[in-house]
Design an enzyme around this catalytic site. Structure first.
Site, PDB file in Angstrom:
ATOM      1  N   ALA A  96       0.816  -1.215   0.000  1.00 52.16           N
ATOM      2  CA  ALA A  96       0.000   0.000   0.000  1.00 52.16           C
ATOM      3  C   ALA A  96       0.847   1.261   0.000  1.00 52.16           C
ATOM      4  O   ALA A  96       0.448   2.284  -0.558  1.00 52.16           O
ATOM      5  CB  ALA A  96      -0.961   0.002   1.188  1.00 52.16           C
ATOM      6  N   THR A  97       2.033   1.213   0.612  1.00 49.60           N
ATOM      7  CA  THR A  97       2.895   2.400   0.599  1.00 49.60           C
ATOM      8  C   THR A  97       3.258   2.763  -0.839  1.00 49.60           C
ATOM      9  O   THR A  97       3.165   3.923  -1.252  1.00 49.60           O
ATOM     10  CB  THR A  97       4.189   2.150   1.412  1.00 49.60           C
ATOM     11  OG1 THR A  97       3.831   1.825   2.751  1.00 49.60           O
ATOM     12  CG2 THR A  97       5.091   3.370   1.401  1.00 49.60           C
ATOM     13  N   ASN A 132      -6.160   3.552  10.282  1.00 48.52           N
ATOM     14  CA  ASN A 132      -5.393   2.431  10.811  1.00 48.52           C
ATOM     15  C   ASN A 132      -5.198   2.480  12.327  1.00 48.52           C
ATOM     16  O   ASN A 132      -4.762   1.513  12.916  1.00 48.52           O
ATOM     17  CB  ASN A 132      -4.022   2.364  10.127  1.00 48.52           C
ATOM     18  CG  ASN A 132      -3.328   3.697  10.121  1.00 48.52           C
ATOM     19  OD1 ASN A 132      -3.787   4.652   9.500  1.00 48.52           O
ATOM     20  ND2 ASN A 132      -2.221   3.783  10.834  1.00 48.52           N
ATOM     21  N   GLN A 174      -6.664  -0.784   5.226  1.00 49.47           N
ATOM     22  CA  GLN A 174      -7.331  -1.412   6.379  1.00 49.47           C
ATOM     23  C   GLN A 174      -8.738  -1.899   6.040  1.00 49.47           C
ATOM     24  O   GLN A 174      -9.251  -2.806   6.693  1.00 49.47           O
ATOM     25  CB  GLN A 174      -7.426  -0.411   7.543  1.00 49.47           C
ATOM     26  CG  GLN A 174      -6.090  -0.028   8.150  1.00 49.47           C
ATOM     27  CD  GLN A 174      -5.412  -1.173   8.886  1.00 49.47           C
ATOM     28  OE1 GLN A 174      -6.037  -2.166   9.262  1.00 49.47           O
ATOM     29  NE2 GLN A 174      -4.109  -1.056   9.086  1.00 49.47           N
ATOM     30  N   SER A 199      -3.356  -3.617   0.316  1.00 51.18           N
ATOM     31  CA  SER A 199      -2.150  -4.343   0.689  1.00 51.18           C
ATOM     32  C   SER A 199      -2.500  -5.763   1.117  1.00 51.18           C
ATOM     33  O   SER A 199      -3.438  -5.969   1.886  1.00 51.18           O
ATOM     34  CB  SER A 199      -1.470  -3.609   1.846  1.00 51.18           C
ATOM     35  OG  SER A 199      -0.310  -4.297   2.249  1.00 51.18           O
ATOM     36  N   ALA A 200      -1.730  -6.736   0.636  1.00 50.93           N
ATOM     37  CA  ALA A 200      -2.057  -8.141   0.927  1.00 50.93           C
ATOM     38  C   ALA A 200      -1.906  -8.482   2.409  1.00 50.93           C
ATOM     39  O   ALA A 200      -2.732  -9.201   2.973  1.00 50.93           O
ATOM     40  CB  ALA A 200      -1.174  -9.071   0.083  1.00 50.93           C
ATOM     41  N   HIS A 201      -0.860  -7.949   3.036  1.00 47.37           N
ATOM     42  CA  HIS A 201      -0.592  -8.414   4.410  1.00 47.37           C
ATOM     43  C   HIS A 201      -1.547  -7.851   5.453  1.00 47.37           C
ATOM     44  O   HIS A 201      -1.502  -8.236   6.610  1.00 47.37           O
ATOM     45  CB  HIS A 201       0.877  -8.164   4.806  1.00 47.37           C
ATOM     46  CG  HIS A 201       1.200  -6.755   5.199  1.00 47.37           C
ATOM     47  ND1 HIS A 201       1.342  -6.382   6.519  1.00 47.37           N
ATOM     48  CD2 HIS A 201       1.446  -5.642   4.471  1.00 47.37           C
ATOM     49  CE1 HIS A 201       1.667  -5.090   6.576  1.00 47.37           C
ATOM     50  NE2 HIS A 201       1.725  -4.625   5.338  1.00 47.37           N
ATOM     51  N   THR A 233       9.979  -7.236 -12.402  1.00 46.69           N
ATOM     52  CA  THR A 233       9.356  -8.548 -12.537  1.00 46.69           C
ATOM     53  C   THR A 233       8.292  -8.751 -11.477  1.00 46.69           C
ATOM     54  O   THR A 233       8.508  -8.459 -10.298  1.00 46.69           O
ATOM     55  CB  THR A 233      10.423  -9.656 -12.425  1.00 46.69           C
ATOM     56  OG1 THR A 233      11.373  -9.458 -13.471  1.00 46.69           O
ATOM     57  CG2 THR A 233       9.797 -11.038 -12.542  1.00 46.69           C
ATOM     58  N   CYS A 238       3.095   3.162  13.822  1.00 43.33           N
ATOM     59  CA  CYS A 238       3.981   3.778  12.840  1.00 43.33           C
ATOM     60  C   CYS A 238       4.707   4.999  13.374  1.00 43.33           C
ATOM     61  O   CYS A 238       5.669   5.463  12.796  1.00 43.33           O
ATOM     62  CB  CYS A 238       3.193   4.151  11.595  1.00 43.33           C
ATOM     63  SG  CYS A 238       2.443   2.714  10.848  1.00 43.33           S
TER      64      CYS A 238
HETATM   65  C1  LIG Z   1      -0.434  -0.706   6.551  1.00 43.07           C
HETATM   66  C2  LIG Z   1      -0.929   0.514   5.896  1.00 43.07           C
HETATM   67  C3  LIG Z   1      -0.230   1.102   4.837  1.00 43.07           C
HETATM   68  C4  LIG Z   1       1.094   0.566   4.352  1.00 43.07           C
HETATM   69  O1  LIG Z   1       0.931  -0.657   3.727  1.00 43.07           O
HETATM   70  P1  LIG Z   1       2.200  -1.537   3.308  1.00 43.07           P
HETATM   71  O2  LIG Z   1       1.652  -2.596   2.425  1.00 43.07           O
HETATM   72  O3  LIG Z   1       2.736  -2.082   4.598  1.00 43.07           O
HETATM   73  O4  LIG Z   1       3.160  -0.651   2.628  1.00 43.07           O
HETATM   74  C5  LIG Z   1      -0.767   2.215   4.238  1.00 43.07           C
HETATM   75  N1  LIG Z   1      -1.923   2.727   4.656  1.00 43.07           N
HETATM   76  C6  LIG Z   1      -2.630   2.202   5.663  1.00 43.07           C
HETATM   77  C7  LIG Z   1      -3.930   2.814   6.061  1.00 43.07           C
HETATM   78  C8  LIG Z   1      -2.153   1.079   6.317  1.00 43.07           C
HETATM   79  O5  LIG Z   1      -2.861   0.573   7.324  1.00 43.07           O
END
Ligand SMILES: *Cc1c(COP(=O)(O)O)cnc(C)c1O
Length: 402
Positions: free
Chosen positions: A77-78, A157, A185, A205-207, A246, A332
């Protein structure tokens, strides 16, 4: 055999989530037998990998009501936030582009904005009220001739508070400015539909949704309007030129599987996890006085609970609370004694902001874990308050005097 709860209990799902075993399962072949590079056009290894990536593209698109062609894979997501914001501003070609965002955004949005501000952009950061909401009239009147982008997150978040994304999309589309939302989120936890909500760009973001770390996606609208963004990585022209490098095939397959599973389970999970969250809050509040919930409790993610405890320092509380993994204020913010800029923006005083804990429940959280965590919180708060010269407990908090 008696079931034994695994310790510590993990209640920090805003920071990251465990990979769902089904996601891991889906990823495994793409590390070994199906190792091809989707950019290899001359043999079946490449074709197979491209098929895997395209299936994932469909799965991501389907979760947010987009078309597969509108999904671009990134490193998280960053990166998606950076690509969206810098990409739109650069493509606009404006001499003094204006961007509207909000003080409670993630650093992955605020920092690129600050960087752009240092290079001639004008940035308006809307304030929030004590519940964490932006004033939509204020948003309307902030939009001007030079505005190229509004970036407002779907869910916060730290507090879980939801922005009214559908209403924001209606405002931006009527004004003819682009709307980006950081849905890291929210995606997979609450329904998000880029068509209905008139979202032009969306980061995920996947994680944060039971997928692997280091992979994410950016949705970029292709029709009504067709959004133009400038690539930020130059190279082999992968992802239709927008994101060279890639493709992380196992990661992308994992993201796809995570989106599919989240879409299937969302309605059920929201109810179940929401009930657990309410149980956690109720248990703590029943046995502890001087507890404040931060952020609008009605418009929030089902898994989120941000609490401040009077007369207790959050960091100390964390250390006093063994076997429960939660975050103080924001995961963060760096410095140990730094309080959360998000909570301060809500008007939570420095003291209370510093005494806050962020609980984030998840797919695998059990009632037993919630009850255990509640007990630990209650215990630790009591213990610490016993040493506070300022605290004079009430009857509800019987142990405080002794
Ligand atoms: C975790 C988070 C991000 C960053 O995501 P990454 O995949 O870890 O770079 C950005 N925005 C929000 C709101 C998040 O919670």
């Amino acid at each position: 055999m008696k079931h034994v709860m695994k310790l510590p209990v993990y209640l920090d799902h805003h920071a990251t989530t465990p990979c769902d075993p089904r996601v891991v399962e889906a990823m495994l072949p793409w590390f070994s037998t199906r190792f091809g590079n989707p950019a290899s056009r001359s043999h079946s290894f490449g074709w197979e990998a491209e098929e895997g990536v395209n299936l994932a593209r469909e799965e991501v698109a389907s979760l947010i009501g987009a078309r597969p062609k509108e999904i671009f894979f990134t490193g998280g997501a960053t990166e998606s936030d950076n690509l969206a914001i810098k990409g739109v501003v650069e493509a606009s070609g404006a001499a003094r582009p204006h961007i509207i965002s909000c003080v409670t955004e993630h650093k992955a949005v605020l920092d690129p904005l600050e960087w752009l501000a240092g290079r001639g952009a004008r940035v308006t950061l809307l304030p929030v009220d004590h519940e964490g909401h932006v004033d939509l009239d204020r948003l309307r009147s902030a939009i001007g001739e030079e505005t190229v982008l509004v970036s407002l997150m779907t869910a916060n978040n730290e507090t879980g508070v939801l922005h009214p994304v559908g209403e924001i999309g209606a405002i931006t589309s009527e004004a003819g400015v682009l709307f980006h939302t950081d849905a890291a989120q929210a995606a997979g936890k609450i329904p998000v539909d880029v068509e209905k909500m008139k979202i032009d760009l969306l980061s995920l973001s996947a994680h944060k949704m039971y997928g692997p770390k280091g992979v994410g996606a950016l949705y970029v609208r292709r029709r009504n309007p067709r959004v133009r963004i400038a690539r930020q990585l130059h190279g082999g022209g992968h992802e239709r030129g927008l994101r060279s490098g890639t493709v992380n095939v196992p990661g992308v397959v994992g993201l796809g599987a995570a989106c599919r599973l989240a879409g299937e389970a969302m309605a059920e999970e929201a109810v179940r996890i929401g009930a657990l969250r309410d149980r956690l809050e109720k248990r703590i509040a029943e046995k502890t006085d001087g507890v404040h919930r931060n952020g609008d409790p009605r418009h929030t993610l089902p898994n989120s609970l941000n609490l401040s405890f009077e007369y207790v320092d959050g960091e100390t509380l964390l250390m006093a609370m063994e076997d429960v993994a939660v975050s103080p204020g924001s995961a963060c913010s760096s410095g140990a004694n730094e309080s959360s800029y998000v909570l301060e923006a809500l008007g939570v005083g420095k003291e209370l902001a510093r005494s806050s804990l962020r609980f984030g429940l998840g797919r695998f959280t059990t009632e037993e874990e919630v009850d255990f965590a509640a007990e630990r919180v209650i215990e630790a708060v009591r213990r610490l308050r016993r040493f506070s010269p300022f605290y004079h407990g009430t009857a509800r908090d019987g142990a405080a005097g002794g």
